[in-house]
Design a protein around this motif. Structure first.
Motif, mmCIF file in Angstrom:
data_model
loop_
_atom_site.group_PDB
_atom_site.id
_atom_site.type_symbol
_atom_site.label_atom_id
_atom_site.label_comp_id
_atom_site.label_asym_id
_atom_site.label_seq_id
_atom_site.Cartn_x
_atom_site.Cartn_y
_atom_site.Cartn_z
ATOM 1 N N ASP A 30 0.792 -1.483 -0.039
ATOM 2 C CA ASP A 30 -0.014 -0.395 -0.375
ATOM 3 C C ASP A 30 0.665 1.195 -0.039
ATOM 4 N N THR A 31 1.117 2.065 -1.058
ATOM 5 C CA THR A 31 2.323 3.067 -1.237
ATOM 6 C C THR A 31 1.823 4.266 -2.802
ATOM 7 N N THR A 32 2.076 4.395 -2.690
ATOM 8 C CA THR A 32 2.489 5.215 -4.298
ATOM 9 C C THR A 32 3.470 5.621 -4.825
ATOM 10 N N THR A 38 8.038 12.040 -2.342
ATOM 11 C CA THR A 38 8.472 12.716 -1.680
ATOM 12 C C THR A 38 9.117 12.399 -0.052
ATOM 13 N N ARG A 39 8.781 12.078 0.776
ATOM 14 C CA ARG A 39 9.949 11.103 1.376
ATOM 15 C C ARG A 39 11.032 10.230 2.042
ATOM 16 N N ILE A 40 11.552 10.206 0.545
ATOM 17 C CA ILE A 40 12.425 9.092 0.263
ATOM 18 C C ILE A 40 13.373 9.644 -1.108
ATOM 19 N N GLY A 221 12.693 3.552 11.146
ATOM 20 C CA GLY A 221 13.010 4.046 10.002
ATOM 21 C C GLY A 221 13.353 6.154 10.981
ATOM 22 N N GLN A 222 12.633 5.646 11.700
ATOM 23 C CA GLN A 222 12.637 7.307 11.870
ATOM 24 C C GLN A 222 14.342 7.712 13.120
ATOM 25 N N ALA A 223 14.427 6.352 13.788
ATOM 26 C CA ALA A 223 15.848 6.517 14.521
ATOM 27 C C ALA A 223 16.642 5.960 14.052
ATOM 28 N N ALA A 258 20.859 6.672 1.262
ATOM 29 C CA ALA A 258 19.716 6.691 1.484
ATOM 30 C C ALA A 258 18.138 6.729 1.593
ATOM 31 N N ASN A 259 17.811 8.077 1.884
ATOM 32 C CA ASN A 259 17.273 9.190 1.629
ATOM 33 C C ASN A 259 17.354 10.613 0.829
ATOM 34 N N MET A 260 16.877 10.687 0.192
ATOM 35 C CA MET A 260 17.124 12.251 -0.260
ATOM 36 C C MET A 260 17.345 13.457 0.880
ATOM 37 N N GLY A 285 18.345 4.036 -5.745
ATOM 38 C CA GLY A 285 17.931 3.870 -4.540
ATOM 39 C C GLY A 285 18.864 3.462 -3.424
ATOM 40 N N ASN A 286 18.486 2.593 -2.272
ATOM 41 C CA ASN A 286 20.184 3.109 -1.519
ATOM 42 C C ASN A 286 20.383 1.060 -1.165
ATOM 43 N N THR A 287 21.378 1.603 -2.490
ATOM 44 C CA THR A 287 22.655 0.138 -3.066
ATOM 45 C C THR A 287 23.038 -0.368 -1.642
HETATM 46 O O1 UT7 Z 1 21.218 3.524 4.423
HETATM 47 C C1 UT7 Z 1 20.787 2.897 5.734
HETATM 48 C C2 UT7 Z 1 20.360 4.087 7.004
HETATM 49 N N1 UT7 Z 1 18.593 3.812 6.236
HETATM 50 C C3 UT7 Z 1 18.193 5.327 6.231
HETATM 51 O O2 UT7 Z 1 18.975 6.093 6.383
HETATM 52 C C4 UT7 Z 1 16.505 4.905 6.344
HETATM 53 C C5 UT7 Z 1 16.461 6.424 7.302
HETATM 54 N N2 UT7 Z 1 14.750 6.251 7.257
HETATM 55 C C6 UT7 Z 1 14.445 6.594 6.384
HETATM 56 O O3 UT7 Z 1 14.974 7.150 4.793
HETATM 57 C C7 UT7 Z 1 12.954 6.594 7.117
HETATM 58 O O4 UT7 Z 1 12.209 7.119 7.985
HETATM 59 C C8 UT7 Z 1 11.632 6.549 6.286
HETATM 60 C C9 UT7 Z 1 11.391 6.222 4.055
HETATM 61 C C10 UT7 Z 1 12.209 4.667 6.471
HETATM 62 C C11 UT7 Z 1 10.469 6.397 6.363
HETATM 63 O O5 UT7 Z 1 10.484 7.538 6.354
HETATM 64 P P1 UT7 Z 1 9.547 8.407 7.228
HETATM 65 O O6 UT7 Z 1 8.798 9.498 6.557
HETATM 66 O O7 UT7 Z 1 9.787 8.505 8.648
HETATM 67 O O8 UT7 Z 1 8.065 7.867 7.483
HETATM 68 P P2 UT7 Z 1 7.379 7.443 8.919
HETATM 69 O O9 UT7 Z 1 8.424 5.791 9.323
HETATM 70 O O10 UT7 Z 1 6.856 8.296 10.343
HETATM 71 O O11 UT7 Z 1 5.936 6.948 8.496
HETATM 72 C C12 UT7 Z 1 5.347 8.244 8.177
HETATM 73 C C13 UT7 Z 1 3.609 7.234 7.838
HETATM 74 C C14 UT7 Z 1 3.354 5.944 8.160
HETATM 75 O O12 UT7 Z 1 2.058 6.020 7.954
HETATM 76 P P3 UT7 Z 1 0.689 6.470 9.678
HETATM 77 O O13 UT7 Z 1 1.419 6.168 11.035
HETATM 78 O O14 UT7 Z 1 1.694 8.324 9.637
HETATM 79 O O15 UT7 Z 1 -0.307 6.356 9.928
HETATM 80 C C15 UT7 Z 1 3.359 4.986 7.621
HETATM 81 O O16 UT7 Z 1 2.263 4.125 8.093
HETATM 82 O O17 UT7 Z 1 4.029 6.891 6.462
HETATM 83 C C16 UT7 Z 1 3.496 5.429 6.641
HETATM 84 N N3 UT7 Z 1 4.674 4.882 5.633
HETATM 85 C C17 UT7 Z 1 4.099 4.781 4.431
HETATM 86 N N4 UT7 Z 1 3.455 5.567 3.465
HETATM 87 C C18 UT7 Z 1 3.017 5.144 2.169
HETATM 88 C C19 UT7 Z 1 5.496 3.991 5.722
HETATM 89 N N5 UT7 Z 1 6.120 3.889 4.183
HETATM 90 C C20 UT7 Z 1 4.569 3.816 3.352
HETATM 91 C C21 UT7 Z 1 5.188 3.675 2.028
HETATM 92 N N6 UT7 Z 1 4.157 4.446 1.563
HETATM 93 N N7 UT7 Z 1 6.264 2.848 1.670
#
Ligand code: UT7
Length: 329
Positions: A30-32, A38-40, A221-223, A258-260, A285-287
């Motif tokens: 379930d994603t778009t 926007t988020r990554i 992810g957030q941590a 890892a993330n824009m 993406g993140n390889t």
């Molecule tokens: O390379 C190794 C190191 N890794 C990283 O550097 C990754 C670091 N973390 C991140 O890049 C981000 O935390 C993520 C991309 C993993 C997640 O993004 P976020 O902005 O931190 O999202 P979140 O986990 O806070 O989730 C926000 C909302 C949640 O919904 P609710 O609880 O607010 O209703 C998630 O369930 O977004 C939801 N969500 C999604 N929605 C649509 C999480 N993944 C998705 C998705 N599509 N793919």
């Protein structure tokens, strides 16, 4: 006595042919496309689909191209380090398999696992062997089949990762160019936020571990995001200060992809405009251990001898670091 520096003297890469788009992922979870962009900041990633092939499939292809490009014969290679979190097998090392596939028979080769900082750690390790004066040609390769540990039912992690490989040749250089300095750090406390629960010696594979989906990436992810934003920028800024580099004199930031938003935050703390930042996260993406060499490979034609570069990473462990180098060709 003239100090020997280690310099990158060639680069090559291999990405798989198959392109996994956000639209295709949206059919699986379930994603778009809009949320992921926007988020990554990722639109597509490459995936190894060839049956029975692992990370060495792309790793060996990258090394083979590197040898051809640098006109190096396999017996000339003294050492090969493979940075990976997705080795072909628990043992032997993927480095040994890559060497076998490309015909390197008498080199010292091993794997190095430092999460997404693996390539930087491996570069630092290879650099020191070159500086010792005993090793003349060291290959450092980052090779990953992240799709082998991604849970394509978990929408929070499956958009992030992709497969690919990049390899560099390190050789002695007596001039001013080459690897100048590095700051590498790690803190195992971060393991709680990013790990693979089963498959190691703590929890060997079992029917239960497979059913519980514990062989996939577990990420809070957030941590991870918060640590990444502060640590990657801290060491990059410290590196600039140590060497009196400014946003004018530094030519390029080569950040882990890892993330824009993490890349943008790091560049902002360093005061760098986007034109000086290598970014290809949208297409690969993140390889993991392959992000840095994939950037250097794509930007190779724009690099000039003497350019000042900072490479910066953050990854599982946690591990992070920054390296300052002057481009040598
Ligand atoms: O390379 C190794 C190191 N890794 C990283 O550097 C990754 C670091 N973390 C991140 O890049 C981000 O935390 C993520 C991309 C993993 C997640 O993004 P976020 O902005 O931190 O999202 P979140 O986990 O806070 O989730 C926000 C909302 C949640 O919904 P609710 O609880 O607010 O209703 C998630 O369930 O977004 C939801 N969500 C999604 N929605 C649509 C999480 N993944 C998705 C998705 N599509 N793919």
């Amino acid at each position: 006595m003239t100090r020997i520096r280690a310099a990158i003297t060639g680069i090559a890469a291999q990405v798989p042919d198959y392109v996994l788009t956000n639209d295709e992922l949206a059919n699986m979870v379930d994603t778009t496309d809009e949320w992921i962009m926007t988020r990554i900041g990722i639109r597509e990633r490459r995936i190894i689909r060839e049956p029975g092939e692992g990370s060495s499939f792309v790793g060996a292809a990258a090394v083979s191209k590197l040898l051809e490009k640098t006109q190096t014969t396999p017996p000339e290679v003294d050492m090969l380090i493979c940075a990976t979190v997705t080795p072909d097998h628990q043992f032997p090392a993927t480095a040994n398999i890559i060497c076998d596939k490309v015909g390197i028979r008498n080199a010292f080769s091993f794997d190095l696992n430092a999460g997404c900082s693996g390539f930087l750690y491996a570069l630092e390790t290879g650099r020191r062997f070159v500086e010792s004066g005993q090793y003349k040609k060291v290959v450092v390769v980052g090779a990953e089949k992240m799709s082998s540990i991604v849970d394509y039912q978990d929408r929070a992690t499956c958009p992030i990762f992709g497969d690919g490989s990049g390899a560099v040749m390190l050789e002695p250089s007596e001039g001013e160019n080459g690897i100048i300095d590095s700051i590498l750090q790690s803190d195992g406390v971060g393991r709680i936020h990013l790990h693979q629960k089963a498959g190691g010696s703590v929890k060997p594979a079992s029917i239960e571990s497979v059913l519980a989906r514990e062989h996939f990436i577990y990420q809070e992810g957030q941590a991870v995001f918060k640590w990444a934003v502060s640590k990657m920028a801290d060491v990059s800024v410290e590196m600039m200060e140590r060497h009196g580099l400014t946003s004018d004199t530094l030519h390029w930031l080569v950040p882990h992809q890892a993330n824009m938003r993490i890349i943008e935050a790091t560049a902002k703390r360093m005061g760098l405009p986007k034109e000086k930042v290598m970014i290809n996260i949208e297409r690969y993406g993140n390889t993991t251990a392959a992000t840095l060499p994939l950037c250097l490979w794509e930007w190779e034609n724009q690099l000039k001898k003497g350019d000042h570069l900072i490479l910066a990473t953050f990854g599982a462990g946690f591990t992070w670091g920054a390296m300052y180098l002057r481009w040598a060709y």
